[in-house]
Design a protein around this motif. Structure first.
Motif, PDB file in Angstrom:
ATOM      1  N   MET A   1       0.841  -1.206   0.000  1.00 64.62           N
ATOM      2  CA  MET A   1       0.000   0.000   0.000  1.00 64.62           C
ATOM      3  C   MET A   1       0.874   1.255   0.000  1.00 64.62           C
ATOM      4  SD  MET A   1      -3.210  -0.722  -0.097  1.00 64.62           S
ATOM      5  CE  MET A   1      -3.967   0.769   0.491  1.00 64.62           C
ATOM      6  N   PRO A   2       0.467   2.293  -0.742  1.00 69.48           N
ATOM      7  CA  PRO A   2       1.255   3.534  -0.765  1.00 69.48           C
ATOM      8  C   PRO A   2       1.136   4.282   0.564  1.00 69.48           C
ATOM      9  CG  PRO A   2      -0.778   3.812  -1.998  1.00 69.48           C
ATOM     10  CD  PRO A   2      -0.711   2.360  -1.624  1.00 69.48           C
ATOM     11  N   SER A   3       2.118   5.131   0.828  1.00 67.43           N
ATOM     12  CA  SER A   3       2.085   5.937   2.046  1.00 67.43           C
ATOM     13  C   SER A   3       0.985   7.002   1.937  1.00 67.43           C
ATOM     14  CB  SER A   3       3.437   6.605   2.259  1.00 67.43           C
ATOM     15  OG  SER A   3       3.720   7.495   1.192  1.00 67.43           O
ATOM     16  N   ARG A   4       0.649   7.591   3.086  1.00 63.27           N
ATOM     17  CA  ARG A   4      -0.380   8.633   3.078  1.00 63.27           C
ATOM     18  C   ARG A   4       0.048   9.834   2.239  1.00 63.27           C
ATOM     19  NH1 ARG A   4      -2.617   9.027   9.346  1.00 63.27           N
ATOM     20  NH2 ARG A   4      -3.523   6.931   9.433  1.00 63.27           N
ATOM     21  N   LYS A   5       1.338  10.159   2.325  1.00 59.89           N
ATOM     22  CA  LYS A   5       1.849  11.293   1.563  1.00 59.89           C
ATOM     23  C   LYS A   5       1.710  11.047   0.066  1.00 59.89           C
ATOM     24  CE  LYS A   5       5.936  14.200   1.049  1.00 59.89           C
ATOM     25  NZ  LYS A   5       7.347  14.427   1.470  1.00 59.89           N
ATOM     26  N   LYS A   6       2.072   9.827  -0.371  1.00 55.29           N
ATOM     27  CA  LYS A   6       1.959   9.507  -1.789  1.00 55.29           C
ATOM     28  C   LYS A   6       0.505   9.516  -2.230  1.00 55.29           C
ATOM     29  CE  LYS A   6       2.899   6.023  -5.291  1.00 55.29           C
ATOM     30  NZ  LYS A   6       3.361   4.661  -5.621  1.00 55.29           N
ATOM     31  N   THR A   7      -0.367   8.942  -1.425  1.00 54.02           N
ATOM     32  CA  THR A   7      -1.791   8.916  -1.767  1.00 54.02           C
ATOM     33  C   THR A   7      -2.350  10.328  -1.906  1.00 54.02           C
ATOM     34  OG1 THR A   7      -2.102   6.810  -0.610  1.00 54.02           O
ATOM     35  CG2 THR A   7      -4.065   8.133  -1.008  1.00 54.02           C
ATOM     36  N   ALA A   8      -1.978  11.216  -0.967  1.00 57.42           N
ATOM     37  CA  ALA A   8      -2.485  12.593  -1.010  1.00 57.42           C
ATOM     38  C   ALA A   8      -1.978  13.338  -2.239  1.00 57.42           C
ATOM     39  CB  ALA A   8      -2.071  13.329   0.261  1.00 57.42           C
ATOM     40  N   MET A   9      -0.678  13.188  -2.535  1.00 59.31           N
ATOM     41  CA  MET A   9      -0.092  13.902  -3.675  1.00 59.31           C
ATOM     42  C   MET A   9      -0.671  13.432  -5.000  1.00 59.31           C
ATOM     43  SD  MET A   9       2.025  16.136  -2.417  1.00 59.31           S
ATOM     44  CE  MET A   9       3.361  16.580  -3.502  1.00 59.31           C
ATOM     45  N   PHE A  10      -0.773  12.102  -5.167  1.00 57.80           N
ATOM     46  CA  PHE A  10      -1.311  11.571  -6.424  1.00 57.80           C
ATOM     47  C   PHE A  10      -2.813  11.797  -6.533  1.00 57.80           C
ATOM     48  CE2 PHE A  10       2.756   9.446  -6.910  1.00 57.80           C
ATOM     49  CZ  PHE A  10       2.906   9.415  -8.288  1.00 57.80           C
ATOM     50  N   ALA A  11      -3.509  11.837  -5.395  1.00 59.74           N
ATOM     51  CA  ALA A  11      -4.945  12.130  -5.429  1.00 59.74           C
ATOM     52  C   ALA A  11      -5.182  13.567  -5.895  1.00 59.74           C
ATOM     53  CB  ALA A  11      -5.557  11.913  -4.049  1.00 59.74           C
ATOM     54  N   PHE A  12      -4.325  14.482  -5.423  1.00 63.33           N
ATOM     55  CA  PHE A  12      -4.431  15.874  -5.861  1.00 63.33           C
ATOM     56  C   PHE A  12      -4.107  15.986  -7.356  1.00 63.33           C
ATOM     57  CE2 PHE A  12      -2.888  20.458  -5.509  1.00 63.33           C
ATOM     58  CZ  PHE A  12      -4.187  20.959  -5.565  1.00 63.33           C
ATOM     59  N   ALA A  13      -3.077  15.248  -7.803  1.00 59.93           N
ATOM     60  CA  ALA A  13      -2.721  15.238  -9.226  1.00 59.93           C
ATOM     61  C   ALA A  13      -3.853  14.627 -10.053  1.00 59.93           C
ATOM     62  CB  ALA A  13      -1.432  14.462  -9.437  1.00 59.93           C
ATOM     63  N   PHE A  14      -4.511  13.596  -9.512  1.00 54.60           N
ATOM     64  CA  PHE A  14      -5.661  12.987 -10.199  1.00 54.60           C
ATOM     65  C   PHE A  14      -6.777  14.007 -10.384  1.00 54.60           C
ATOM     66  CE2 PHE A  14      -9.861  10.974  -9.696  1.00 54.60           C
ATOM     67  CZ  PHE A  14      -9.903  10.221 -10.853  1.00 54.60           C
ATOM     68  N   PHE A  15      -7.003  14.839  -9.362  1.00 53.01           N
ATOM     69  CA  PHE A  15      -8.041  15.868  -9.452  1.00 53.01           C
ATOM     70  C   PHE A  15      -7.739  16.849 -10.575  1.00 53.01           C
ATOM     71  CE2 PHE A  15      -9.449  20.167  -8.260  1.00 53.01           C
ATOM     72  CZ  PHE A  15     -10.826  19.971  -8.252  1.00 53.01           C
ATOM     73  N   THR A  16      -6.465  17.264 -10.699  1.00 55.36           N
ATOM     74  CA  THR A  16      -6.096  18.195 -11.776  1.00 55.36           C
ATOM     75  C   THR A  16      -6.227  17.535 -13.147  1.00 55.36           C
ATOM     76  OG1 THR A  16      -3.750  17.626 -11.560  1.00 55.36           O
ATOM     77  CG2 THR A  16      -4.547  19.507 -10.281  1.00 55.36           C
ATOM     78  N   CYS A  17      -5.867  16.247 -13.223  1.00 52.13           N
ATOM     79  CA  CYS A  17      -5.956  15.530 -14.511  1.00 52.13           C
ATOM     80  C   CYS A  17      -7.399  15.336 -14.944  1.00 52.13           C
ATOM     81  CB  CYS A  17      -5.257  14.178 -14.409  1.00 52.13           C
ATOM     82  SG  CYS A  17      -3.478  14.274 -14.244  1.00 52.13           S
ATOM     83  N   ILE A  18      -8.260  14.945 -14.000  1.00 47.27           N
ATOM     84  CA  ILE A  18      -9.665  14.730 -14.353  1.00 47.27           C
ATOM     85  C   ILE A  18     -10.349  16.061 -14.668  1.00 47.27           C
ATOM     86  CG2 ILE A  18     -10.814  14.867 -12.094  1.00 47.27           C
ATOM     87  CD1 ILE A  18     -11.293  12.069 -14.700  1.00 47.27           C
ATOM     88  N   SER A  19      -9.901  17.151 -14.010  1.00 43.10           N
ATOM     89  CA  SER A  19     -10.422  18.482 -14.338  1.00 43.10           C
ATOM     90  C   SER A  19     -10.027  18.867 -15.757  1.00 43.10           C
ATOM     91  CB  SER A  19      -9.896  19.521 -13.347  1.00 43.10           C
ATOM     92  OG  SER A  19     -10.311  19.226 -12.035  1.00 43.10           O
ATOM     93  N   SER A  20      -8.790  18.532 -16.131  1.00 42.22           N
ATOM     94  CA  SER A  20      -8.325  18.788 -17.497  1.00 42.22           C
ATOM     95  C   SER A  20      -9.172  18.014 -18.504  1.00 42.22           C
ATOM     96  CB  SER A  20      -6.851  18.382 -17.612  1.00 42.22           C
ATOM     97  OG  SER A  20      -6.413  18.444 -18.947  1.00 42.22           O
ATOM     98  N   PHE A  21      -9.483  16.757 -18.197  1.00 37.92           N
ATOM     99  CA  PHE A  21     -10.320  15.924 -19.074  1.00 37.92           C
ATOM    100  C   PHE A  21     -11.695  16.555 -19.273  1.00 37.92           C
ATOM    101  CE2 PHE A  21     -13.477  12.555 -19.586  1.00 37.92           C
ATOM    102  CZ  PHE A  21     -12.974  11.871 -20.681  1.00 37.92           C
ATOM    103  N   VAL A  22     -12.303  17.024 -18.183  1.00 37.79           N
ATOM    104  CA  VAL A  22     -13.635  17.642 -18.261  1.00 37.79           C
ATOM    105  C   VAL A  22     -13.581  18.923 -19.094  1.00 37.79           C
ATOM    106  CG1 VAL A  22     -15.459  18.743 -16.899  1.00 37.79           C
ATOM    107  CG2 VAL A  22     -14.420  16.620 -16.089  1.00 37.79           C
TER     108      VAL A  22
END
Length: 227
Positions: A1-22
């Motif tokens: 399992m990824p660390s909390r820091k990694k999960t938070a950083m990639f989750a934030f990056a996922f939000f920017t990527c999905i916003s770009s898609f929309v």
């Protein structure tokens, strides 16, 4: 399992990527790319055609002389274009935006995967996020450049205005104002850059932590290491 820091950083990056898609979906779907006023000289008076259009459809209305206005009507961009070069460039912009849509979708998938797991393949990690976000940004920037080039070099607005009416004669002047559908692409580029920056800082911080963990062993006395 990824660390909390990694999960938070990639989750934030996922939000920017999905916003770009929309945002790319909005750019493709809306017709507020540009508003143009195209002036023509008629037999007895001047005629102004006001256009608002995107990549697929638009609206046009005509103003004859001082007070007469022809009701607004909807048109399809491809049907009103007689210039094959202008039509080909519109098609190229659509293809480029579809490619940027796929890149953004892949980037969203990569960031989501890293937020919930630790993939073994190197390309599925930060390198993949860098790649797909960079490609998406390049595609969007290319579309932003090609559209004004098509307006100026191929007289796109004039071509569409001529398709709206058969009574137009000599073109006099044109004025253009780019709409929100066009400027949203600038926001998409910013979102792609934000995704890359977030993952870069995470990767840099992780590298620094590894170096800090290795340093005690490097600085330890040789007899302690041998022991």
């Amino acid at each position: 399992m990824p660390s909390r820091k990694k999960t938070a950083m990639f989750a934030f990056a996922f939000f920017t990527c999905i916003s770009s898609f929309v945002m790319i979906c909005v750019v493709l779907a809306t017709q507020h790319w540009i508003s143009s006023n195209v002036d023509f000289s008629g037999t007895n008076s001047s005629i102004t055609v006001r256009l608002t259009y995107g990549l697929f459809s638009g609206t046009c209305e005509q103003f004859v002389g001082v007070g007469l206005q022809v009701p607004e009507k909807t048109f399809q961009v491809a049907d009103n274009l007689r210039n094959s070069k202008a039509k080909s460039m519109i098609t190229a912009i659509i293809v480029i935006l579809v490619l940027s849509l796929l890149s953004s979708l892949l980037s969203s998938g990569f960031t989501c995967t890293n937020a919930v797991s630790n993939p073994y393949q190197t390309f599925l990690g930060p390198i993949g996020v860098y790649t797909w976000n960079s490609l998406c940004g390049i595609f969007i920037l290319t579309a932003m450049i090609l559209f004004p080039v098509n307006i100026e070099e191929n007289s796109l607005s004039v071509e569409l205005a001529l398709g709206c009416s058969s009574f137009l004669q000599t073109h006099i002047n044109s004025t253009h104002a780019y709409g929100y559908s066009y400027w949203i692409m600038l926001l998409i580029i910013i979102l792609n850059m934000a995704s890359i920056i977030i993952i870069y800082f995470y990767a840099h911080a992780r590298y620094s932590e590894k170096k800090e963990q290795e340093r005690p062993m490097e600085n330890a006395p040789k007899d302690v290491i041998l022991f």
